[in-house]
Structures are given as structure tokens and as C-alpha cells.
Design an enzyme around this catalytic site. Structure first.
Site, PDB file in Angstrom:
ATOM      1  N   GLY A 109     118.061   3.068   2.701  1.00 20.01           N
ATOM      2  CA  GLY A 109     117.391   4.273   2.236  1.00 20.01           C
ATOM      3  C   GLY A 109     116.323   4.712   3.199  1.00 20.01           C
ATOM      4  N   GLN A 161     108.827   9.074   6.228  1.00 26.98           N
ATOM      5  CA  GLN A 161     109.085   8.055   7.251  1.00 26.98           C
ATOM      6  C   GLN A 161     109.482   8.664   8.592  1.00 26.98           C
ATOM      7  OE1 GLN A 161     111.637   5.614   4.399  1.00 26.98           O
ATOM      8  NE2 GLN A 161     110.675   4.040   5.648  1.00 26.98           N
ATOM      9  N   CYS A 211     111.105  -2.527   4.218  1.00 26.51           N
ATOM     10  CA  CYS A 211     110.963  -1.100   4.465  1.00 26.51           C
ATOM     11  C   CYS A 211     110.965  -0.872   5.970  1.00 26.51           C
ATOM     12  CB  CYS A 211     109.650  -0.608   3.857  1.00 26.51           C
ATOM     13  SG  CYS A 211     109.332   1.142   4.120  1.00 26.51           S
ATOM     14  N   LEU A 212     111.686   0.154   6.423  1.00 29.07           N
ATOM     15  CA  LEU A 212     111.753   0.419   7.863  1.00 29.07           C
ATOM     16  C   LEU A 212     110.385   0.817   8.430  1.00 29.07           C
ATOM     17  CD1 LEU A 212     115.180   2.309   8.024  1.00 29.07           C
ATOM     18  CD2 LEU A 212     114.711  -0.011   8.817  1.00 29.07           C
ATOM     19  N   HIS A 224     112.283   2.890  -4.755  1.00 25.60           N
ATOM     20  CA  HIS A 224     111.501   2.669  -3.533  1.00 25.60           C
ATOM     21  C   HIS A 224     111.308   3.987  -2.767  1.00 25.60           C
ATOM     22  CE1 HIS A 224     110.716   0.144   0.279  1.00 25.60           C
ATOM     23  NE2 HIS A 224     110.868   1.373   0.742  1.00 25.60           N
ATOM     24  N   GLU A 225     112.391   4.754  -2.623  1.00 22.30           N
ATOM     25  CA  GLU A 225     112.312   5.985  -1.820  1.00 22.30           C
ATOM     26  C   GLU A 225     111.506   7.070  -2.530  1.00 22.30           C
ATOM     27  OE1 GLU A 225     113.043   5.493   1.097  1.00 22.30           O
ATOM     28  OE2 GLU A 225     114.370   3.769   0.889  1.00 22.30           O
ATOM     29  N   HIS A 266     107.956   6.546  -1.992  1.00 24.92           N
ATOM     30  CA  HIS A 266     107.490   7.066  -0.692  1.00 24.92           C
ATOM     31  C   HIS A 266     107.016   8.514  -0.830  1.00 24.92           C
ATOM     32  CE1 HIS A 266     108.109   4.240   2.591  1.00 24.92           C
ATOM     33  NE2 HIS A 266     109.315   3.913   2.160  1.00 24.92           N
TER      34      HIS A 266
HETATM   35 ZN    ZN Z   1     110.515   2.278   2.585  1.00 23.16          ZN
END
Ligand code: ZN
Length: 195
Positions: free
Chosen positions: A46, A51, A92-93, A134-135, A138
Site C-alpha cells: 500500500g 508518502q 511502512c515504506l 494503515h493507508e 496516512h
Molecule cells: Zn505507511
């Protein structure tokens, strides 16, 4: 080599609440395409607009990293129902190599608009539900470390001698913050167009 476009923990855009998309214009379509490409290149499940430095409420998500997996591209996603709970490790990236245990709802219903302008509602369970939660966090400037149990934070370190190919090393949020600050400084020094 250009700096990777993924914004790292400490970048103010990750702590800025994203705005509703008002019009499905070229900017939105381009963002969706870039997000999909970056998620797949990095073998993520995701990614959220902030991000990549965008302040628009856009996410992409998939239930696993298999190549033929359906990718959800959602504009203005919102959780309209949630049920049960699940414990699981998250990463998380934007916080590379960090992992932590996060309690999430086991099942969610997400309402959103597709890039084609269709209103949809998706029922998700398990990992896909976790990814949506999670997304969407963000978009509200919430990161998984805000929800993770502090004593579960650890680094995932590649280790060819380990059975699973990696090992986990305990850490703290303070140590993680310092490491990500150094990483951001290094990237800025390398040409920092992204920052
Ligand atoms: Zn993330």
C-alpha cells in the site's frame, strides 16, 4: 542516481492532513499512476499520497505482492464500518526497515471513488483491511508507530543465516527517529530534489 521519491519519517508532509480530491483531473491520474508504480517497485502492499509528497486523499493498496493481485486505487477513501480486532506486525515504506505490532480492526468497509469516478464500497478482512486502515491513517497524518505497542518496535535486518532470511533487533522510537533523521539528511545531501 535520483533520490527515491518516498518521503521519510520526519518529513512534514507525513504530518499534514491530506485534502479531499475535488476533481479527477490529470494531476490526480498522474499521482495514482506514480503511486501504483512506486508501490510495486518497492514490493509494498500500500501507499498513500503524502508518502510521495502529495496532499491529496489518494491511496493504493493490494492484499499481497503477487504480480496478478488486484490493485485498489481509491480517491477520498473513508472507513464507514469496522468490526473485531487483529494483532499483527506492520511496516511502512516511509519508515524503512522498522516493524511494530499494531492492533487493527479485523474487518472494515471502505467507501471511495475510483479514478474513473465510480462510487464504490469495499468490504475487506485480514491483511487488506489492515492495509486500508494503515493507508487511510496516512491521510489523517497518523503513522503506524503512533499506534504500535512501544515494546514491539524493532528493525528488520536481512540475515542470510537466519531461517526466514532476516532477524529482528529491538529498538525504541527515539533511536528510530535519529536513524530516519540521518537518512533524510543523507538524501538531502545527495541532491534532495524530493525534499
Ligand atoms: Zn505507511
Amino acid at each position: 542516481m535520483a533520490a527515491p521519491p518516498i518521503r521519510i519519517y520526519g518529513d512534514p508532509v507525513l504530518r499534514t492532513e491530506a485534502k479531499q480530491v475535488r476533481e479527477l483531473d490529470a494531476e490526480v491520474h498522474d499521482l495514482v499512476e506514480r503511486m501504483t508504480a512506486v508501490m510495486c517497485e518497492n514490493e509494498g502492499v500500500g501507499l498513500a499520497g503524502p508518502q510521495l509528497g502529495s496532499q491529496l486523499r489518494v491511496i493504493v493498496a493490494r492484499p499481497d505482492t503477487e504480480e496478478d493481485t488486484e490493485i485498489f486505487r481509491l480517491i477520498n477513501p473513508r472507513i464507514i464500518a469496522a468490526e473485531g480486532s487483529q494483532e499483527g506486525m506492520e511496516g511502512c515504506l516511509s519508515l524503512p526497515s522498522l516493524r511494530g505490532e499494531v492492533e487493527r480492526s479485523a474487518q472494515v468497509a471502505v467507501e471511495a471513488i475510483t479514478p474513473e469516478g465510480k462510487n464504490i464500497t469495499i468490504e475487506a478482512t485480514g491483511l487488506l483491511a489492515r492495509v486500508f486502515e494503515h493507508e487511510i491513517d496516512h491521510l489523517n497524518s497518523v503513522l503506524f508507530v503512533d499506534r504500535a505497542a512501544a515494546d514491539t518496535l524493532c528493525w528488520l535486518i536481512p540475515d542470510p543465516d537466519a531461517e526466514e532470511g532476516y532477524r529482528l533487533e529491538e529498538t525504541t522510537i527515539e533511536e528510530a527517529e535519529q536513524r530516519f533523521a540521518r537518512l533524510r539528511a543523507k538524501r538531502q545531501a545527495q541532491g534532495g530534489a524530493q525534499q
